[in-house]
Each structure stands twice: as C-alpha cells, then as structure tokens.
Design a protein around this motif. Structure first.
Motif, PDB file in Angstrom:
ATOM      1  N   VAL A  33       0.891  -0.942  -0.259  1.00 43.77           N
ATOM      2  CA  VAL A  33      -0.210   0.143  -0.113  1.00 43.77           C
ATOM      3  C   VAL A  33       1.249   1.032   0.242  1.00 43.77           C
ATOM      4  O   VAL A  33       0.426   2.413  -0.718  1.00 43.77           O
ATOM      5  N   SER A  34       1.989   1.412   0.884  1.00 43.77           N
ATOM      6  CA  SER A  34       2.348   2.627   0.691  1.00 43.77           C
ATOM      7  C   SER A  34       3.450   2.612  -0.206  1.00 43.77           C
ATOM      8  O   SER A  34       3.482   3.572  -1.184  1.00 43.77           O
ATOM      9  N   THR A  35       3.977   1.826  -1.001  1.00 48.01           N
ATOM     10  CA  THR A  35       4.423   1.567  -2.688  1.00 48.01           C
ATOM     11  C   THR A  35       3.134   2.773  -3.630  1.00 48.01           C
ATOM     12  O   THR A  35       3.880   3.325  -4.306  1.00 48.01           O
ATOM     13  N   ILE A  36       1.781   2.041  -4.020  1.00 51.16           N
ATOM     14  CA  ILE A  36       0.979   2.344  -4.549  1.00 51.16           C
ATOM     15  C   ILE A  36       0.779   3.479  -4.132  1.00 51.16           C
ATOM     16  O   ILE A  36       0.877   4.671  -4.952  1.00 51.16           O
ATOM     17  N   ILE A  37       1.103   4.289  -2.794  1.00 54.32           N
ATOM     18  CA  ILE A  37       0.868   5.488  -2.622  1.00 54.32           C
ATOM     19  C   ILE A  37       1.854   6.271  -3.050  1.00 54.32           C
ATOM     20  O   ILE A  37       1.809   7.926  -3.341  1.00 54.32           O
ATOM     21  N   GLN A  38       3.126   6.019  -3.219  1.00 54.67           N
ATOM     22  CA  GLN A  38       4.381   6.649  -2.815  1.00 54.67           C
ATOM     23  C   GLN A  38       3.837   7.257  -4.487  1.00 54.67           C
ATOM     24  O   GLN A  38       4.478   7.689  -5.584  1.00 54.67           O
ATOM     25  N   ILE A  39       3.723   5.569  -5.625  1.00 50.00           N
ATOM     26  CA  ILE A  39       3.535   6.445  -7.085  1.00 50.00           C
ATOM     27  C   ILE A  39       2.144   6.948  -7.068  1.00 50.00           C
ATOM     28  O   ILE A  39       2.710   7.983  -8.508  1.00 50.00           O
ATOM     29  N   PHE A  40       1.219   7.253  -6.535  1.00 50.22           N
ATOM     30  CA  PHE A  40       0.125   7.803  -6.300  1.00 50.22           C
ATOM     31  C   PHE A  40       0.992   9.321  -6.560  1.00 50.22           C
ATOM     32  O   PHE A  40       0.259  10.732  -7.346  1.00 50.22           O
ATOM     33  N   ILE A  41       1.837   9.425  -4.958  1.00 58.08           N
ATOM     34  CA  ILE A  41       2.560  11.244  -5.245  1.00 58.08           C
ATOM     35  C   ILE A  41       3.142  11.590  -6.534  1.00 58.08           C
ATOM     36  O   ILE A  41       3.458  12.629  -6.860  1.00 58.08           O
ATOM     37  N   TRP A  42       4.049  10.816  -6.858  1.00 56.71           N
ATOM     38  CA  TRP A  42       4.811  10.613  -8.298  1.00 56.71           C
ATOM     39  C   TRP A  42       4.107  11.040  -9.039  1.00 56.71           C
ATOM     40  O   TRP A  42       3.951  12.052 -10.054  1.00 56.71           O
ATOM     41  N   LEU A  43       3.135  10.692  -9.478  1.00 52.47           N
ATOM     42  CA  LEU A  43       1.376  10.759 -10.650  1.00 52.47           C
ATOM     43  C   LEU A  43       1.340  11.870 -10.058  1.00 52.47           C
ATOM     44  O   LEU A  43       0.572  13.155 -10.711  1.00 52.47           O
ATOM     45  N   LEU A  44       1.176  13.043  -8.912  1.00 54.04           N
ATOM     46  CA  LEU A  44       0.044  14.180  -8.756  1.00 54.04           C
ATOM     47  C   LEU A  44       1.933  15.277  -8.900  1.00 54.04           C
ATOM     48  O   LEU A  44       1.291  15.786  -9.380  1.00 54.04           O
ATOM     49  N   ILE A  45       2.604  14.647  -8.483  1.00 57.72           N
ATOM     50  CA  ILE A  45       4.100  15.788  -8.684  1.00 57.72           C
ATOM     51  C   ILE A  45       4.290  15.960 -10.176  1.00 57.72           C
ATOM     52  O   ILE A  45       4.043  16.413 -10.864  1.00 57.72           O
ATOM     53  N   ALA A  46       3.976  14.545 -11.568  1.00 59.30           N
ATOM     54  CA  ALA A  46       3.820  14.608 -12.395  1.00 59.30           C
ATOM     55  C   ALA A  46       2.928  15.531 -12.975  1.00 59.30           C
ATOM     56  O   ALA A  46       3.094  16.286 -14.120  1.00 59.30           O
ATOM     57  N   ASN A  47       1.831  15.587 -12.536  1.00 56.22           N
ATOM     58  CA  ASN A  47       0.821  16.589 -13.373  1.00 56.22           C
ATOM     59  C   ASN A  47       0.996  17.967 -12.749  1.00 56.22           C
ATOM     60  O   ASN A  47       0.763  18.508 -13.605  1.00 56.22           O
ATOM     61  N   ALA A  48       1.236  18.065 -11.704  1.00 52.32           N
ATOM     62  CA  ALA A  48       2.185  19.816 -11.424  1.00 52.32           C
ATOM     63  C   ALA A  48       3.072  20.118 -12.845  1.00 52.32           C
ATOM     64  O   ALA A  48       2.277  20.938 -12.790  1.00 52.32           O
ATOM     65  N   ILE A  49       3.774  19.330 -12.376  1.00 52.55           N
ATOM     66  CA  ILE A  49       4.261  19.772 -13.546  1.00 52.55           C
ATOM     67  C   ILE A  49       4.506  20.050 -15.396  1.00 52.55           C
ATOM     68  O   ILE A  49       4.746  20.929 -15.666  1.00 52.55           O
ATOM     69  N   LEU A  50       3.665  19.295 -15.298  1.00 54.27           N
ATOM     70  CA  LEU A  50       2.783  19.352 -16.610  1.00 54.27           C
ATOM     71  C   LEU A  50       2.037  20.313 -16.984  1.00 54.27           C
ATOM     72  O   LEU A  50       2.194  21.022 -17.675  1.00 54.27           O
ATOM     73  N   SER A  51       1.514  20.171 -15.773  1.00 53.56           N
ATOM     74  CA  SER A  51       0.276  21.593 -15.963  1.00 53.56           C
ATOM     75  C   SER A  51       0.652  22.667 -16.328  1.00 53.56           C
ATOM     76  O   SER A  51       1.027  23.684 -16.564  1.00 53.56           O
ATOM     77  N   TRP A  52       1.789  23.369 -15.339  1.00 57.14           N
ATOM     78  CA  TRP A  52       2.848  23.491 -15.471  1.00 57.14           C
ATOM     79  C   TRP A  52       4.041  24.172 -16.722  1.00 57.14           C
ATOM     80  O   TRP A  52       3.961  25.831 -17.303  1.00 57.14           O
ATOM     81  N   LEU A  53       4.170  23.429 -17.110  1.00 58.79           N
ATOM     82  CA  LEU A  53       5.239  23.790 -18.515  1.00 58.79           C
ATOM     83  C   LEU A  53       3.753  24.118 -19.625  1.00 58.79           C
ATOM     84  O   LEU A  53       4.715  24.699 -20.446  1.00 58.79           O
ATOM     85  N   VAL A  54       2.771  23.112 -19.283  1.00 60.72           N
ATOM     86  CA  VAL A  54       1.973  23.689 -20.886  1.00 60.72           C
ATOM     87  C   VAL A  54       0.787  25.160 -20.585  1.00 60.72           C
ATOM     88  O   VAL A  54       1.576  25.921 -21.103  1.00 60.72           O
ATOM     89  N   ALA A  55       1.276  25.404 -19.612  1.00 60.48           N
ATOM     90  CA  ALA A  55       0.690  27.350 -19.016  1.00 60.48           C
ATOM     91  C   ALA A  55       2.097  28.198 -19.682  1.00 60.48           C
ATOM     92  O   ALA A  55       1.506  28.829 -19.106  1.00 60.48           O
ATOM     93  N   PHE A  56       3.260  27.724 -19.160  1.00 62.57           N
ATOM     94  CA  PHE A  56       3.731  29.072 -20.013  1.00 62.57           C
ATOM     95  C   PHE A  56       4.327  28.375 -21.894  1.00 62.57           C
ATOM     96  O   PHE A  56       5.734  28.658 -21.455  1.00 62.57           O
ATOM     97  N   ASN A  57       3.896  27.421 -21.886  1.00 65.43           N
ATOM     98  CA  ASN A  57       4.296  26.798 -23.425  1.00 65.43           C
ATOM     99  C   ASN A  57       5.541  26.786 -23.568  1.00 65.43           C
ATOM    100  O   ASN A  57       6.628  27.075 -24.547  1.00 65.43           O
ATOM    101  N   VAL A  58       5.913  26.137 -22.529  1.00 64.47           N
ATOM    102  CA  VAL A  58       7.187  25.117 -22.644  1.00 64.47           C
ATOM    103  C   VAL A  58       6.764  23.213 -23.145  1.00 64.47           C
ATOM    104  O   VAL A  58       7.501  23.719 -24.295  1.00 64.47           O
ATOM    105  N   VAL A  59       5.541  23.169 -23.068  1.00 63.39           N
ATOM    106  CA  VAL A  59       5.606  22.020 -24.566  1.00 63.39           C
ATOM    107  C   VAL A  59       4.282  22.338 -24.545  1.00 63.39           C
ATOM    108  O   VAL A  59       3.376  23.512 -24.516  1.00 63.39           O
TER     109      VAL A  59
END
Length: 119
Positions: A33-59
């Motif tokens: 369960v801890s590993t699943i939580i860690q994977i979900f945390i990384w997905l949350l971080i990736a989602n935040a970073i991707l949203s910033w990259l899209v918002a600032f027209n980097v990607v």
C-alpha cells in the motif's frame, strides 16, 4: 566461545531491524500500500509539473504525446483532487490542493506504519 543472543520483548518479532508485534504482522501489505501511495504521489507531482509546462508554453498541448500523458494524469488524479478543491479555495489563483493531498498521503503512510508495523 561466547555467543551473543539478542532477545526481543515477549510477543514481538524482529523484521529488518524493526520490532513487530506478533499478530499484527502485516508488513508486506503495508509495504504494498505504501508503494502504491508513493507511485500516486509521483503521478501528482508529474501532473503539477506538466500543467505548469503547458501553462507557460514550454510544451505544446496539441502534441499527441503530451495530450495523451496529460489526459492520463488528469483522469488518475482529478477524482481525488476534486473534493479537496471544493473544500480549499484557490489562494490568489494558486491551487494548493495537490500539496494538501501529498501531505495527507504522507500522513496516511506514516499512520499505517505506526499502527500496523511498529505496533
């Protein structure tokens, strides 16, 4: 020849140097369960970073790969973030629901270990 024997308190066993109460030996389930939580945390971080990259027209959000990854991350994280966004308002246009969710997941992770592993 002298042997050194380490005794653990009655009703406990030792796993990876940690005393675990017998009867509550759920270390493998808690680790999963801890590993699943860690994977979900990384997905949350990736989602935040991707949203910033899209918002600032980097990607380019019209790129098929970026759109597919963004849609996947949105579908995975949004059902959990939506209730938090309803409760916590945006502070000056800054969405802190991801940070709140990550902190709650860390707390849940530590709570699981405290109750089920460390006893």
């Amino acid at each position: 020849m002298v042997r050194l024997v380490l005794l653990s308190p009655a009703g406990t066993t030792k796993c990876r140097g940690v005393l675990i109460k017998q009867g509550r030996n759920m270390a493998s389930v808690v680790t999963l369960v801890s590993t699943i939580i860690q994977i979900f945390i990384w997905l949350l971080i990736a989602n935040a970073i991707l949203s910033w990259l899209v918002a600032f027209n980097v990607v380019n959000a019209r790129n098929q790969f970026v759109a597919t990854v963004g849609e996947f991350l949105y579908k995975i994280t949004e059902p959990v973030l939506r209730p938090i966004r309803r409760v916590i308002p945006a502070f000056g246009g800054i969405d802190i629901s991801t940070i709140v969710l990550i902190l709650l997941l860390f707390f849940l992770q530590n709570l699981m270990y405290e109750f089920f592993v460390y006893g």
